[in-house]
Write a protein that holds these residues in place. Sequence first.
Motif, PDB file in Angstrom:
ATOM      1  N   SER A  69       0.828  -1.216   0.000  1.00  0.00           N
ATOM      2  CA  SER A  69       0.000   0.000   0.000  1.00  0.00           C
ATOM      3  C   SER A  69       0.856   1.258   0.000  1.00  0.00           C
ATOM      4  N   THR A  70       2.158   1.097   0.226  1.00  0.00           N
ATOM      5  CA  THR A  70       3.095   2.231   0.201  1.00  0.00           C
ATOM      6  C   THR A  70       4.427   1.774  -0.387  1.00  0.00           C
ATOM      7  N   LEU A  71       5.226   2.747  -0.781  1.00  0.00           N
ATOM      8  CA  LEU A  71       6.583   2.485  -1.237  1.00  0.00           C
ATOM      9  C   LEU A  71       7.541   3.342  -0.422  1.00  0.00           C
TER      10      LEU A  71
ATOM     11  N   VAL B 245      -3.677   5.248  -2.319  1.00  0.00           N
ATOM     12  CA  VAL B 245      -3.116   6.527  -2.783  1.00  0.00           C
ATOM     13  C   VAL B 245      -2.034   6.245  -3.814  1.00  0.00           C
ATOM     14  N   PHE B 246      -2.062   6.968  -4.905  1.00  0.00           N
ATOM     15  CA  PHE B 246      -1.037   6.817  -5.938  1.00  0.00           C
ATOM     16  C   PHE B 246       0.322   7.175  -5.332  1.00  0.00           C
ATOM     17  N   PRO B 247       1.327   6.306  -5.435  1.00  0.00           N
ATOM     18  CA  PRO B 247       2.636   6.556  -4.812  1.00  0.00           C
ATOM     19  C   PRO B 247       3.421   7.651  -5.535  1.00  0.00           C
ATOM     20  N   THR B 248       3.300   8.862  -5.037  1.00  0.00           N
ATOM     21  CA  THR B 248       3.921  10.010  -5.702  1.00  0.00           C
ATOM     22  C   THR B 248       5.447   9.979  -5.659  1.00  0.00           C
ATOM     23  N   ILE B 249       6.015   9.121  -4.814  1.00  0.00           N
ATOM     24  CA  ILE B 249       7.473   9.002  -4.774  1.00  0.00           C
ATOM     25  C   ILE B 249       8.008   8.600  -6.149  1.00  0.00           C
ATOM     26  N   LEU B 250       7.176   7.905  -6.937  1.00  0.00           N
ATOM     27  CA  LEU B 250       7.605   7.484  -8.275  1.00  0.00           C
ATOM     28  C   LEU B 250       7.784   8.674  -9.204  1.00  0.00           C
ATOM     29  N   LEU B 251       7.064   9.755  -8.928  1.00  0.00           N
ATOM     30  CA  LEU B 251       7.166  10.948  -9.774  1.00  0.00           C
ATOM     31  C   LEU B 251       8.376  11.802  -9.417  1.00  0.00           C
ATOM     32  N   VAL B 252       9.036  11.452  -8.326  1.00  0.00           N
ATOM     33  CA  VAL B 252      10.265  12.151  -7.934  1.00  0.00           C
ATOM     34  C   VAL B 252      11.457  11.569  -8.694  1.00  0.00           C
ATOM     35  N   ILE B 253      11.308  10.335  -9.159  1.00  0.00           N
ATOM     36  CA  ILE B 253      12.388   9.665  -9.895  1.00  0.00           C
ATOM     37  C   ILE B 253      12.323  10.125 -11.352  1.00  0.00           C
ATOM     38  N   GLU B 254      13.257  10.938 -11.763  1.00  0.00           N
ATOM     39  CA  GLU B 254      13.209  11.582 -13.076  1.00  0.00           C
ATOM     40  C   GLU B 254      13.311  10.606 -14.235  1.00  0.00           C
ATOM     41  N   SER B 255      13.952   9.457 -14.018  1.00  0.00           N
ATOM     42  CA  SER B 255      14.182   8.516 -15.113  1.00  0.00           C
ATOM     43  C   SER B 255      12.959   7.677 -15.462  1.00  0.00           C
ATOM     44  N   VAL B 256      11.943   7.668 -14.623  1.00  0.00           N
ATOM     45  CA  VAL B 256      10.777   6.800 -14.821  1.00  0.00           C
ATOM     46  C   VAL B 256      10.019   7.191 -16.087  1.00  0.00           C
ATOM     47  N   THR B 257       9.749   6.192 -16.928  1.00  0.00           N
ATOM     48  CA  THR B 257       8.985   6.411 -18.157  1.00  0.00           C
ATOM     49  C   THR B 257       7.657   5.658 -18.148  1.00  0.00           C
ATOM     50  N   GLU B 258       7.561   4.618 -17.303  1.00  0.00           N
ATOM     51  CA  GLU B 258       6.372   3.762 -17.333  1.00  0.00           C
ATOM     52  C   GLU B 258       5.976   3.331 -15.926  1.00  0.00           C
TER      53      GLU B 258
ATOM     54  N   LYS C 159      -2.392  -0.892 -12.384  1.00  0.00           N
ATOM     55  CA  LYS C 159      -3.761  -1.363 -12.585  1.00  0.00           C
ATOM     56  C   LYS C 159      -4.224  -2.246 -11.413  1.00  0.00           C
ATOM     57  N   ASN C 160      -5.520  -2.292 -11.239  1.00  0.00           N
ATOM     58  CA  ASN C 160      -6.147  -3.159 -10.247  1.00  0.00           C
ATOM     59  C   ASN C 160      -5.663  -2.888  -8.826  1.00  0.00           C
ATOM     60  N   ASN C 161      -5.799  -1.635  -8.400  1.00  0.00           N
ATOM     61  CA  ASN C 161      -5.569  -1.254  -7.013  1.00  0.00           C
ATOM     62  C   ASN C 161      -6.848  -0.606  -6.486  1.00  0.00           C
ATOM     63  N   PHE C 162      -6.725   0.273  -5.524  1.00  0.00           N
ATOM     64  CA  PHE C 162      -7.895   0.930  -4.931  1.00  0.00           C
ATOM     65  C   PHE C 162      -7.757   2.450  -4.981  1.00  0.00           C
TER      66      PHE C 162
END
Length: 239
Positions: A139-141, A163-176, A180-183
């Motif tokens: 449920s968290t990262l 909650v969408f894990p916004t920590i992923l948007l801090v990682i500049e290299s992420v492209t994808e 799916k299938n969460n809450f």
Amino acid sequence: MMNFTTFQDFLSCLYIPAKEANQQQSREEIFEGLMMVYAGETPDIPTHEMATRTAQTVKLLGAGVVKVVHRCKDAQDPQLLDLSLCSLLKVPDAVFYLVRASKVLTCNISGNLLTKISPKFGTCFKHLTTLNLSTNRLSTLPSELVYCTKLQSIDISINSFVVFPTILLVIESVTEIRAKNNFIADVDDQALEQHANLELVNLEENPLDSMTHARLSRVERLTIVLTDRGVQEWEDLSI
């Protein structure tokens, strides 16, 4: 050689389902069984039946440990760490030690029973480009994932994210990002659009509210995959 303390840590990370509820061993009974293996001591087990059950459980757990250790060793050549379907409740600390010299680029921990990811993950797998955490109970990262500065693709589908894990948007290299299938009911569309390199976000089979779904549907800079949304019962004022 693995010592008893390390083996205990592995034990706490592995899930062994009992065929019947009354066959499930307590941690105390299993530790007694492990003492037979590591200390040559005879545990205080009252019956032959319980001794047999404990030995069988220790055998199963031992096989689980061997499976994880072998997969860690295999990660040295193809730069792939595959811990999928290993019945893990958490990632054992020994894993980070075993792969410390490997330059792991792809990590697959899908199909386990993880409820959290260790903060050590980000600092240990700095070269990671692909991470599959799907089909767990997350449920968290951890915020330490920001140290994975080369991460491009991450899959957190079929988990328990509300909650969408916004920590992923801090990682500049992420492209994808596949989620799916969460809450997840709400996602910041502007934050997605402002990410410089993000190309794809999959949010299918999430209970997105009507406003969020509409906003995400209008995003053009990147591909956002959504499930067609019908009117929910609680939204239908005619009922």
